[in-house]
Write a protein that holds these residues in place. Structure first.
Motif, PDB file in Angstrom:
ATOM      1  N   VAL A  41       8.936 -46.848   6.883  1.00 56.71           N
ATOM      2  CA  VAL A  41       9.279 -45.876   7.903  1.00 56.71           C
ATOM      3  C   VAL A  41      10.306 -46.488   8.846  1.00 56.71           C
ATOM      4  CG1 VAL A  41       8.395 -44.644   9.923  1.00 56.71           C
ATOM      5  CG2 VAL A  41       7.100 -44.640   7.776  1.00 56.71           C
ATOM      6  N   ASP A  42      11.352 -45.734   9.141  1.00 59.07           N
ATOM      7  CA  ASP A  42      12.365 -46.187  10.094  1.00 59.07           C
ATOM      8  C   ASP A  42      11.766 -46.123  11.496  1.00 59.07           C
ATOM      9  OD1 ASP A  42      14.562 -46.385  11.881  1.00 59.07           O
ATOM     10  OD2 ASP A  42      15.922 -45.653  10.330  1.00 59.07           O
ATOM     11  N   PRO A  43      11.681 -47.242  12.211  1.00 63.16           N
ATOM     12  CA  PRO A  43      11.017 -47.223  13.520  1.00 63.16           C
ATOM     13  C   PRO A  43      11.820 -46.525  14.611  1.00 63.16           C
ATOM     14  CG  PRO A  43      11.935 -49.389  13.088  1.00 63.16           C
ATOM     15  CD  PRO A  43      12.121 -48.597  11.822  1.00 63.16           C
ATOM     16  N   ALA A  44      13.110 -46.289  14.383  1.00 64.88           N
ATOM     17  CA  ALA A  44      13.959 -45.759  15.452  1.00 64.88           C
ATOM     18  C   ALA A  44      14.455 -44.338  15.186  1.00 64.88           C
ATOM     19  CB  ALA A  44      15.153 -46.688  15.661  1.00 64.88           C
ATOM     20  N   ALA A  45      14.663 -43.975  13.933  1.00 66.27           N
ATOM     21  CA  ALA A  45      15.302 -42.695  13.617  1.00 66.27           C
ATOM     22  C   ALA A  45      14.364 -41.521  13.860  1.00 66.27           C
ATOM     23  CB  ALA A  45      15.773 -42.695  12.167  1.00 66.27           C
ATOM     24  N   THR A  46      14.962 -40.376  14.164  1.00 65.05           N
ATOM     25  CA  THR A  46      14.217 -39.126  14.330  1.00 65.05           C
ATOM     26  C   THR A  46      14.635 -38.162  13.229  1.00 65.05           C
ATOM     27  OG1 THR A  46      14.108 -39.414  16.725  1.00 65.05           O
ATOM     28  CG2 THR A  46      13.750 -37.181  15.868  1.00 65.05           C
ATOM     29  N   GLY A  47      13.668 -37.646  12.524  1.00 67.11           N
ATOM     30  CA  GLY A  47      13.975 -36.747  11.421  1.00 67.11           C
ATOM     31  C   GLY A  47      14.030 -35.296  11.854  1.00 67.11           C
ATOM     32  N   PRO A  48      14.408 -34.409  10.944  1.00 61.88           N
ATOM     33  CA  PRO A  48      14.532 -32.991  11.280  1.00 61.88           C
ATOM     34  C   PRO A  48      13.179 -32.332  11.512  1.00 61.88           C
ATOM     35  CG  PRO A  48      14.876 -33.325   8.927  1.00 61.88           C
ATOM     36  CD  PRO A  48      14.790 -34.680   9.543  1.00 61.88           C
ATOM     37  N   TYR A 504       9.321 -32.993  -6.229  1.00 60.27           N
ATOM     38  CA  TYR A 504      10.494 -32.277  -5.737  1.00 60.27           C
ATOM     39  C   TYR A 504      10.283 -31.800  -4.305  1.00 60.27           C
ATOM     40  CZ  TYR A 504      14.647 -29.321  -6.194  1.00 60.27           C
ATOM     41  OH  TYR A 504      15.888 -28.756  -6.039  1.00 60.27           O
ATOM     42  N   MET A 505       9.070 -31.391  -3.990  1.00 55.35           N
ATOM     43  CA  MET A 505       8.783 -30.879  -2.645  1.00 55.35           C
ATOM     44  C   MET A 505       8.933 -31.959  -1.580  1.00 55.35           C
ATOM     45  SD  MET A 505       5.598 -28.392  -3.649  1.00 55.35           S
ATOM     46  CE  MET A 505       5.359 -27.557  -2.071  1.00 55.35           C
ATOM     47  N   THR A 506       8.701 -33.221  -1.949  1.00 55.81           N
ATOM     48  CA  THR A 506       8.961 -34.282  -0.969  1.00 55.81           C
ATOM     49  C   THR A 506      10.440 -34.305  -0.595  1.00 55.81           C
ATOM     50  OG1 THR A 506       9.351 -36.051  -2.602  1.00 55.81           O
ATOM     51  CG2 THR A 506       7.060 -35.670  -1.908  1.00 55.81           C
ATOM     52  N   GLY A 507      11.312 -34.005  -1.564  1.00 53.61           N
ATOM     53  CA  GLY A 507      12.745 -33.921  -1.275  1.00 53.61           C
ATOM     54  C   GLY A 507      13.097 -32.709  -0.440  1.00 53.61           C
ATOM     55  N   LEU A 508      12.386 -31.593  -0.653  1.00 54.94           N
ATOM     56  CA  LEU A 508      12.615 -30.416   0.183  1.00 54.94           C
ATOM     57  C   LEU A 508      12.280 -30.730   1.638  1.00 54.94           C
ATOM     58  CD1 LEU A 508      11.073 -27.554  -2.021  1.00 54.94           C
ATOM     59  CD2 LEU A 508      13.426 -28.392  -1.994  1.00 54.94           C
ATOM     60  N   GLU A 509      11.156 -31.398   1.848  1.00 52.64           N
ATOM     61  CA  GLU A 509      10.751 -31.715   3.219  1.00 52.64           C
ATOM     62  C   GLU A 509      11.699 -32.731   3.854  1.00 52.64           C
ATOM     63  OE1 GLU A 509       6.644 -32.684   3.708  1.00 52.64           O
ATOM     64  OE2 GLU A 509       5.958 -30.843   2.746  1.00 52.64           O
ATOM     65  N   ARG A 510      12.098 -33.724   3.083  1.00 52.15           N
ATOM     66  CA  ARG A 510      13.022 -34.728   3.629  1.00 52.15           C
ATOM     67  C   ARG A 510      14.313 -34.068   4.102  1.00 52.15           C
ATOM     68  NH1 ARG A 510      13.267 -37.476  -0.583  1.00 52.15           N
ATOM     69  NH2 ARG A 510      15.345 -36.870  -1.310  1.00 52.15           N
ATOM     70  N   ASN A 511      14.674 -32.948   3.457  1.00 51.94           N
ATOM     71  CA  ASN A 511      15.902 -32.219   3.801  1.00 51.94           C
ATOM     72  C   ASN A 511      15.591 -30.919   4.533  1.00 51.94           C
ATOM     73  OD1 ASN A 511      18.342 -33.654   2.427  1.00 51.94           O
ATOM     74  ND2 ASN A 511      16.711 -33.707   0.885  1.00 51.94           N
ATOM     75  N   ALA A 512      14.580 -30.974   5.406  1.00 53.26           N
ATOM     76  CA  ALA A 512      14.164 -29.759   6.115  1.00 53.26           C
ATOM     77  C   ALA A 512      15.235 -29.225   7.061  1.00 53.26           C
ATOM     78  CB  ALA A 512      12.873 -30.020   6.884  1.00 53.26           C
ATOM     79  N   ASP A 513      16.257 -29.999   7.342  1.00 56.73           N
ATOM     80  CA  ASP A 513      17.360 -29.482   8.147  1.00 56.73           C
ATOM     81  C   ASP A 513      18.275 -28.580   7.329  1.00 56.73           C
ATOM     82  OD1 ASP A 513      18.038 -31.779   6.680  1.00 56.73           O
ATOM     83  OD2 ASP A 513      19.734 -32.227   8.002  1.00 56.73           O
ATOM     84  N   VAL A 514      18.190 -28.664   6.004  1.00 58.48           N
ATOM     85  CA  VAL A 514      18.986 -27.818   5.107  1.00 58.48           C
ATOM     86  C   VAL A 514      18.106 -26.768   4.441  1.00 58.48           C
ATOM     87  CG1 VAL A 514      20.313 -27.777   2.958  1.00 58.48           C
ATOM     88  CG2 VAL A 514      20.787 -29.520   4.680  1.00 58.48           C
ATOM     89  N   VAL A 515      16.999 -27.204   3.855  1.00 57.75           N
ATOM     90  CA  VAL A 515      16.093 -26.292   3.160  1.00 57.75           C
ATOM     91  C   VAL A 515      15.112 -25.729   4.190  1.00 57.75           C
ATOM     92  CG1 VAL A 515      14.454 -25.997   1.289  1.00 57.75           C
ATOM     93  CG2 VAL A 515      16.318 -27.658   1.065  1.00 57.75           C
ATOM     94  N   ASP A 562       5.158 -31.195  11.691  1.00 55.69           N
ATOM     95  CA  ASP A 562       6.149 -30.580  12.568  1.00 55.69           C
ATOM     96  C   ASP A 562       7.523 -31.225  12.472  1.00 55.69           C
ATOM     97  OD1 ASP A 562       4.398 -28.674  14.120  1.00 55.69           O
ATOM     98  OD2 ASP A 562       3.342 -30.558  14.472  1.00 55.69           O
ATOM     99  N   ARG A 563       7.577 -32.439  11.972  1.00 52.11           N
ATOM    100  CA  ARG A 563       8.842 -33.169  11.931  1.00 52.11           C
ATOM    101  C   ARG A 563       8.805 -34.200  10.815  1.00 52.11           C
ATOM    102  NH1 ARG A 563      12.896 -33.998  15.379  1.00 52.11           N
ATOM    103  NH2 ARG A 563      11.854 -32.860  17.044  1.00 52.11           N
ATOM    104  N   VAL A 564       9.948 -34.411  10.186  1.00 53.12           N
ATOM    105  CA  VAL A 564      10.075 -35.479   9.192  1.00 53.12           C
ATOM    106  C   VAL A 564      10.190 -36.818   9.916  1.00 53.12           C
ATOM    107  CG1 VAL A 564      11.497 -36.423   7.334  1.00 53.12           C
ATOM    108  CG2 VAL A 564      11.178 -33.942   7.532  1.00 53.12           C
ATOM    109  N   VAL A 565       9.436 -37.797   9.437  1.00 48.30           N
ATOM    110  CA  VAL A 565       9.579 -39.173   9.917  1.00 48.30           C
ATOM    111  C   VAL A 565      10.428 -39.908   8.880  1.00 48.30           C
ATOM    112  CG1 VAL A 565       8.375 -41.287  10.555  1.00 48.30           C
ATOM    113  CG2 VAL A 565       7.331 -39.055  11.036  1.00 48.30           C
ATOM    114  N   PRO A 566      11.667 -40.265   9.201  1.00 51.38           N
ATOM    115  CA  PRO A 566      12.548 -40.871   8.199  1.00 51.38           C
ATOM    116  C   PRO A 566      11.922 -42.113   7.559  1.00 51.38           C
ATOM    117  CG  PRO A 566      13.809 -40.244  10.112  1.00 51.38           C
ATOM    118  CD  PRO A 566      12.372 -40.073  10.485  1.00 51.38           C
ATOM    119  N   SER A 567      12.014 -42.177   6.236  1.00 53.13           N
ATOM    120  CA  SER A 567      11.460 -43.317   5.498  1.00 53.13           C
ATOM    121  C   SER A 567      12.250 -43.500   4.221  1.00 53.13           C
ATOM    122  CB  SER A 567       9.978 -43.080   5.180  1.00 53.13           C
ATOM    123  OG  SER A 567       9.822 -41.932   4.357  1.00 53.13           O
TER     124      SER A 567
END
Length: 847
Positions: A41-48, A504-515, A562-567
């Motif tokens: 997990v990225d300790p600093a980044a904020t996901g969509p 595949y759904m993990t990729g959808l969630e990771r790209n929740a700013d697009v999907v 509610d939010r993706v945690v970048p990892s």
């Protein structure tokens, strides 16, 4: 959804999911072995942010999903509107059997004349009664399957519209029976009085039960009795709503906690004729789905031929869709026809007035959903029982149109008109029927150039495709149109398919700013009436069960966050293999001839050859359909109606080779197909020339019983013309030549990623949700680094796992999610994820 994909030999029933918790042997403790995978997990980044509407359901009246399914009506052909125009096997008495009791006599027929109930409900039952004293004559309905379910002690609401010319009225007896004629309830008696249509109703309480019930409506006396809209509803509908929904199916949908409901379809929205309803002339059947046909009192609603081969009553109409969406807390997302057909039909209207009427109908739909009770259509909504607006925010225009220029021109007119009156409404476009190809690229370019808000993508692909395309949306333009993944599924109903979808759904969630929206499709299937597979929820008369994909979807939809945690994750991937195997010849709704089949190495060595001068002894059927024989020294499939034929020969083990042959279309709707890389497992590549009603060519990759498009472009094959075909295979690179000209090429070098993950955050519970998919036969030893976050030592773990070939069926649902509490959680911990599993860890953060 494309009807061609529906016919591509998908698997039959449902899939099952079992979960293994931390108490399972060898899984609870951190192993000593070096990890196979890492999650950091990225300790600093904020996901969509992830919207509550991220995952939803797509409802289409396919597989008898509405009538005979979610719509709780038990009587089939209740208004005697089944006609050969809808289905060649139908007539006005489909599902009805005339009969007599106690010496009764008469005749039963259907009529469409001036005595009809109304202009839309035109056909009715006419009973000419000649009963002696005490005799009864009438009809019995058999329901949608082998009968309908009757539950002992349950209450049922019967109603009928009737009129009689008998001076003293006509006595009517209503009976529930089993297939042997035994009563399931005390008979109910009514008297029909007067030769004007009137609705009669009664309550029936069942004293016995069966899953194959019958409804008998029998009349005494003499004269002419007319009946229409013969209805029987269980009182126990979803939320006890009249004209309501079958409770067990609605409950299963509600348990998904969907964020939206896309309705009323797919292909049935934009297919059929493009004519409108004309009450002054003949009502045109087999037209596209139009929402105004489906609202108001049920007896005034139209019936229509369904694209999927049966009649639909529209008893489940737009009002009921909006109401159900509201009942389950989901956003309604209707789809309206764009006056350009899809689903293999490929034509567009040339009538500007008709197009404008449909645009106005869409504006009226928005008013029906959101307008004040003082407006025309808002008043209708209020009259139907819902004064409060439904809060419509999105409208989709069109579905899988394969004529991009014509579709997009119409779409822009819809969008302009909607924006002028309802600027807050999001107007959703689409990208055609596939995940790539000329139509897809063309429509995406148009959507971007026109600043479209959201684009609906559809695709049904193999598990390998989903496992190899987890990063599909990583490269999408963050400032471009958002994606609505309105229809997707892996082409079977086994657990392995569901694992691929989960990955595949993990990729959808990771790209929740697009999907922004995604829905598995289709939702429902009546096991006795199936037009499409796979499906999420299966049912018969009285039972329903969720497939493995249902269990996976439910797990994701109930644990979105509610939010993706970048990892990021690291670990092994599976590299592609060179294309080897047998060669094949095939047809689809076409008669064709093949000759001079040869496979050679690049330096000219012959690996396989057949000019059919000695017969066709080298060829064996893979799909034993059609009529194959050697005619005039060539191999011919002569049945122009046969679909999905396939014969194969040879076993090419070389990784570089050329396949050449001659092919001639003799007759039929399409062209011809040439297969290569045919494996015993069913995997193959298929060059389809003249497919989709002779409008498109494509290379399709088959795996797991289904086929996905690798390459597609417009293409037509002429009858009687002999074509020279050459396919050059160089490892994973394929180049295709038609009559000496390069037709296209592709490289199938997509790696398969059996391990996928995403981490999200639940603000309400203060939990991190670590979601891991291990779609392989080996356990995945994984180190999880939460980026220094302070967390509780225990976590709640839900796992879905089992035999990857397992399915959920009517007789058994062996695989279900299992939730346990696990220990050993920290800011950095190691865990072994079970083979063939989906695992969700809900980890509480501490201060």
């Amino acid at each position: 959804m494309s009807p061609y994909r529906a016919l591509l030999g998908l698997a039959t029933v449902t899939v099952l999911l079992t979960t293994v918790g931390g108490a399972a042997p060898g899984l609870a403790q951190a192993p000593a072995a070096a990890p196979d995978y890492t999650i950091a997990v990225d300790p600093a980044a904020t996901g969509p942010e992830i919207a509550d509407s991220m995952y939803g359901v797509f409802f289409e009246d396919i597989n008898f999903a509405a009538d005979g399914g979610l719509y709780a009506e038990l009587v089939r052909n209740r208004s005697f509107e089944f006609l050969p125009a809808d289905n060649a096997s139908y007539n006005g008495l489909t599902a009805w059997t005339p009969g007599a009791e106690a010496g009764g006599a008469g005749t039963a027929s259907t009529a469409d004349d001036a005595a009809r109930l109304n202009e839309r409900n035109r056909t009715y039952l006419k009973l000419a009664l000649t009963n002696p004293a005490g005799g009864r004559y009438g009809v019995t309905n058999s329901g949608y399957n082998t009968g309908f379910a009757v539950k002992r002690g349950a209450t049922y609401d019967f109603s009928v519209w009737a009129r009689s010319d008998a001076p003293g009225g006509t006595p009517l007896s209503v009976n529930l029976r089993d297939t042997a004629g035994r009563p399931l309830a005390a008979p109910v008696s009514l008297t029909v009085r007067g030769d004007a249509w009137k609705r009669y109703s009664a309550t029936i309480r069942a004293t016995a039960g069966t899953d194959a019930g019958r409804l008998a409506v029998l009349a005494g006396g003499t004269g002419t009795l007319r009946l229409d809209m013969v209805s029987l509803f269980p009182r126990d509908t979803y939320k006890a709503r009249p004209n309501g929904l079958r409770k067990d199916l609605a409950d299963k949908i509600a348990a998904l906690r969907p964020g939206f409901v896309r309705f009323p379809g797919g292909c049935l929205v934009n297919t059929g004729s493009m004519a409108g309803y004309d009450a002054a002339a003949n009502y045109e059947r087999a037209r596209s789905y139009q929402w105004k046909d489906t609202v108001g009192p049920v007896e005034t609603r139209a019936t229509n031929a369904n694209f999927w081969g049966y009649n639909q009553t529209y008893g489940l109409g737009y009002y009921e869709y909006f109401q159900f969406s509201e009942d389950i807390g989901a956003m309604p997302l209707p789809v309206v026809p764009a006056l350009v057909t899809g689903c293999g039909q490929n034509r567009a209207t040339d009538d500007p007035a008709l197009l404008q009427r449909h645009i106005q109908d869409t504006l009226d739909l928005i008013e029906f959903a959101n307008g004040p009770v003082t407006s025309t259509w808002g008043k209708l909504r209020a009259d139907m029982g819902h004064p409060k607006p439904f809060g419509l925010t999105h409208v989709a225009v069109g579905n899988e149109e394969n004529l991009p220029d014509e579709y997009f021109a119409n779409f822009l007119k819809f969008r302009e008109a909607i924006a002028a009156e309802y600027p807050q409404i999001v107007v959703v476009s689409n990208s055609g029927p596939d995940d790539q190809g000329a139509t897809f690229d063309n429509l995406w370019a148009k959507n971007k150039a026109a600043n479209v808000a959201m684009v609906d993508e559809h695709y049904y692909n193999s598990p390998a495709w989903f496992l190899g395309n987890n990063k599909r949306y990583d490269s999408y333009d963050r400032n471009g149109p958002k994606v609505f993944l309105g229809e997707y599924a892996s082409l079977d109903n086994k657990l392995f398919n569901s694992l691929a979808e989960a990955s595949y759904m993990t990729g959808l969630e990771r790209n929740a700013d697009v999907v922004k929206l995604a829905s598995y499709a289709p939702l429902l299937a009546n096991i006795d009436h199936v037009q499409w597979k796979p499906d999420m929820i299966w049912f018969d008369n009285d039972e329903s069960w969720g497939s493995t994909s249902y269990q996976v979807q439910k797990l994701f939809m109930n644990n979105v966050g509610d939010r993706v945690v970048p990892s990021k994750s690291t670990g092994k991937v599976i590299q592609p293999k060179p294309i080897t195997g047998a060669v094949g010849l095939s047809t689809w709704a076409t008669a064709a001839t093949y000759d001079d089949v040869k496979v050679t190495t690049p330096d000219g060595a012959v690996l396989f050859s057949d000019d059919f001068s000695g017969g066709a002894g080298q060829w064996t059927p893979v799909e034993p359909r059609g009529s194959w024989s050697v005619v005039d020294g060539a191999y011919r499939q002569s049945d122009a109606a046969a679909q999905d034929t396939l014969v194969k020969a040879g076993n090419i083990t070389a990784t570089e080779y050329d396949l050449t042959l001659k092919a001639t279309k003799q007759a039929g709707a399409e062209g011809f197909l040439v297969a290569f890389g045919v494996q015993e497992s069913g995997e193959l590549y298929w060059w389809n020339l003249g497919g989709w009603n002779n409008t498109q060519g494509a290379v399709q990759k088959g795996a797991g019983g289904g086929k996905e498009i690798v390459l597609a472009k417009p293409n037509t094959i002429d009858t009687g013309t002999t074509y020279d075909i050459r396919i050059e295979v160089r490892g994973t690179q394929v180049t295709l030549f038609l009559d000496g000209t390069e037709w296209g090429s592709f490289t199938d070098d997509q790696v398969t990623e059996p391990f996928a993950q995403v981490v999200t955050q639940d603000d309400k519970t203060g939990e991190l949700i670590v979601k891991v998919v291990n779609a392989q036969d080996e356990p995945a030893v994984t180190t999880v680094d939460l980026g220094g976050r302070k967390v509780a030592k225990q976590a709640r773990m839900t796992v879905i796992t089992g035999d990857p070939q397992e399915q959920n069926t009517r007789s058994a649902e062996p695989i279900q999610p299992v939730t346990t509490t696990v220990n050993g959680i920290s800011a950095k911990f190691t865990r072994t994820f079970a083979p063939n599993s989906v695992t969700f860890l809900r980890i509480r953060e501490t201060s």
